[in-house]
Design an enzyme around this catalytic site. Sequence first.
Site, PDB file in Angstrom:
ATOM      1  CB  SER A  45      -0.965  -0.045   1.184  1.00 48.80           C
ATOM      2  OG  SER A  45      -2.061   0.820   0.990  1.00 48.80           O
ATOM      3  CG  ASP A 158      -4.059  -2.033   0.337  1.00 49.57           C
ATOM      4  OD1 ASP A 158      -3.096  -2.608   0.880  1.00 49.57           O
ATOM      5  OD2 ASP A 158      -4.322  -0.841   0.525  1.00 49.57           O
TER       6      ASP A 158
END
Length: 263
Positions: A45, A158
């Site tokens: 991320s 993610d």
Amino acid sequence: MDEINQPQQLGLAFSGGGARGIAHLGVLAALDELQLPIGHLAGVSSGAIAATFYAAGVPPREILRMFQEVSLGQLTRISLSRYGLLRIDGVGKLFEQHLGLDATFEQLRIPLTLVATDITEGISVHFSEGLLIPPLLASSAVPVLYRPVEYQGRHLVDGGLLNNLPTDALVGLPGLQIVGVHSNPPHREPRITTLRGLIERTLNLAVGANTLPSKQHCALLLEPPELGAYRMTQYKRAPELFDIGYRHTLGRAAELHALLQPS
């Protein structure tokens, strides 16, 4: 040279955390100042973004400046898709502009592993070779907010969803002392008064829980407690967040240097 006496390097695992991930840049700036050798980076991320640009040779303060100059409108496009609210095209164009359209892992100055989540299989997936931009986009594609990234036959989102402190990407690599850089310190939320606050708190708790096994791999954990006072969306407070990571790392200088001493 005997293996025990071989020089050690730091292996850094960077967590996600939205705006709080800007603290990673401060950590890297401090490590540069301390002249500590870095042998491998891993990230998910916002941690993946910080690690990738640093591995490509962009100085931490330059990365900070670059993202401060980008507006949210440049990075997001409405998707109106059943898979996500926003398209990630704008983010991809930003990455391509600064890293190169056909950038590869092999071109980086420091070895890097990016971690994404295969939303179909329900597993973490590591990327450390080949094209760089698709795995970077995937690692930072927050579910529901962004559509999944289709790459190598997978639907990727993610990496922090299942593995928000990717120390496992560094375990077993020779000559590394693993340092976890975690931007989501455990804290008590004094009051939740909005739906956004409830969603942020829910994500923070869920993602924080999956880091507990990862922390066991760390020779040292950098987890600035002050970050608990910031929301994941407070990008306008970037200089403060950068400074928190910078000061925390300098304050741990003796411990970092000790990791690299021959045993």
